[in-house]
Design an enzyme around this catalytic site. Structure first.
Site, PDB file in Angstrom:
ATOM      1  N   HIS A 220       0.817  -1.211   0.000  1.00  0.00           N
ATOM      2  CA  HIS A 220       0.000   0.000   0.000  1.00  0.00           C
ATOM      3  C   HIS A 220       0.855   1.267   0.000  1.00  0.00           C
ATOM      4  CE1 HIS A 220      -4.070  -1.645   0.388  1.00  0.00           C
ATOM      5  NE2 HIS A 220      -3.545  -2.588   1.132  1.00  0.00           N
TER       6      HIS A 220
ATOM      7  N   ASP B 231      -7.484  -2.082  -1.465  1.00  0.00           N
ATOM      8  CA  ASP B 231      -8.379  -3.027  -0.811  1.00  0.00           C
ATOM      9  C   ASP B 231      -9.815  -2.658  -1.153  1.00  0.00           C
ATOM     10  OD1 ASP B 231      -6.299  -4.357   0.329  1.00  0.00           O
ATOM     11  OD2 ASP B 231      -6.481  -3.401   2.293  1.00  0.00           O
TER      12      ASP B 231
ATOM     13  N   GLU C   5      -6.112 -12.838   0.668  1.00  0.00           N
ATOM     14  CA  GLU C   5      -6.890 -11.605   0.743  1.00  0.00           C
ATOM     15  C   GLU C   5      -7.624 -11.402  -0.573  1.00  0.00           C
ATOM     16  OE1 GLU C   5      -4.458  -8.297   1.855  1.00  0.00           O
ATOM     17  OE2 GLU C   5      -4.036  -9.080   3.866  1.00  0.00           O
TER      18      GLU C   5
ATOM     19  N   HIS D 112      -7.689  -7.710  -2.053  1.00  0.00           N
ATOM     20  CA  HIS D 112      -6.475  -6.922  -2.292  1.00  0.00           C
ATOM     21  C   HIS D 112      -6.009  -7.096  -3.736  1.00  0.00           C
ATOM     22  CE1 HIS D 112      -2.528  -5.160  -0.863  1.00  0.00           C
ATOM     23  NE2 HIS D 112      -2.170  -5.721  -2.019  1.00  0.00           N
TER      24      HIS D 112
END
Length: 323
Positions: A177, A184, A232, A235
């Site tokens: 990030h 996300d 995830e 993501h």
């Protein structure tokens, strides 16, 4: 008179129930159609034809002097706990809110991404909206500062304990990030409800088709042993075309893909990929010296450069793109 009124009420009640049933049935049909459209189109993805070019004419290239920080910048950089980010691209960030369309949502005006990904981001969500009829995907977070990651990791450690927290949150400096190339996702319904992005149902369209726009699902369940991060489904990471398509086609995570690209050093053998749309790309790898180095770029052709954050640079040449 009383019986007539009671009869009228019954008729109205029955009519109301029938109307509710019809609306519910229509809603189910609408959801079912969108779900079918979203999940039945996974097999129509364009494929890339890969070739190795062994004969490279050095006269077709010129040298370009670059600084060592070039290896730490660009959409293909690997950022994790072993390869921390150098924080060198903050001046090219922009708010998603300033460039977004109505095909998706964003949590707040403070969500920032790299400016270069806004156009493919908008095209991706336009495709998603067209395929599913939904505009409820919500970008919850993208760029994070070092201080942001300190807070997130501390919160995870308090909730899960230190060992488990490291499966879900990177060390400060080790989060994708930081780059502005990762985001996300969540769901925010028109009725005002927040939901998790699970990647299932109609959401699977994004998992399957993101590669067409230069994005990849970064942390897949079967790659946990390589990435060190738990699965995830929310993501996504921008790596650019055609790299996202190659990663999807070969089922490679970024760590594996970057390792593979080192097999195509400049001047020895280059990777050439051709898409079904007629696009042609040439890809090769160069190692940078410690301070200032020179790399080779094609004469008279469009190209873009990305570091890998491991001391190398990937050059992607656009020999021919879709008309």
């Amino acid at each position: 008179m009383f019986k007539l009124r009671r009869r009228t009420r019954r008729i109205l009640l029955l009519a109301g129930l029938m109307l509710i049933a019809v609306l519910a049935l229509w809603g189910l049909i609408h959801v079912g159609v969108n779900l079918w459209r979203a999940t039945s189109s996974g097999g129509d993805l364009p494929t890339l034809r890969e070739e190795t070019v062994a004969q490279v004419d050095p006269d077709e290239y010129e040298t370009l002097w670059v600084g060592s920080q070039t290896a730490e910048m660009g959409p293909l950089i690997l950022v994790n706990n072993e390869h921390p980010y150098g924080f060198g691209q903050e001046d090219t960030l922009m708010p998603v809110y300033d460039g977004k369309t109505g095909d998706y949502k964003v949590r707040s005006v403070d969500v920032l991404v790299q400016e270069e990904i806004m156009e493919p981001l908008n095209r991706m969500f336009a495709g998603y909206c067209q395929a599913t009829g939904s505009h409820e995907v919500n970008i919850l977070s993208a760029y994070r500062s070092y201080e942001d990651q300190v807070s997130i990791l501390a919160q995870k450690e308090e909730e899960l304990g230190e060992e488990e927290a490291r499966r879900w949150a990177s060390l400060p400096g080790g989060s994708e990030h930081h780059t502005g190339y990762a985001m996300d996702l969540g769901i925010y319904t028109d009725g005002g409800w927040s939901k998790d992005f699970t990647g299932k149902g109609e959401q699977s369209w994004l998992t399957s088709h993101a590669c067409q726009y230069g994005f990849v699902l970064r942390y897949a369940q079967e790659k946990e042993g390589i990435t060190g991060i738990a699965h995830e489904p929310w993501h996504f990471r921008y790596v650019g075309k055609p790299h996202a398509q190659l990663m999807a086609q070969q089922n490679l995570c970024l760590e594996e893909y970057l390792q593979q690209l080192q097999n195509y050093p400049f001047g020895q053998q280059h990777l050439q990929v051709t898409g079904e749309d007629g696009s042609v790309y040439e890809i090769y790898y160069e190692v940078l010296a410690r301070d200032t180095a020179q790399i080779h770029v094609p004469r008279g052709k469009d190209y873009w450069i990305s570091g890998d954050n491991m001391g190398g640079v990937i050059v992607t040449v656009c020999q021919k793109t879709e008309e």
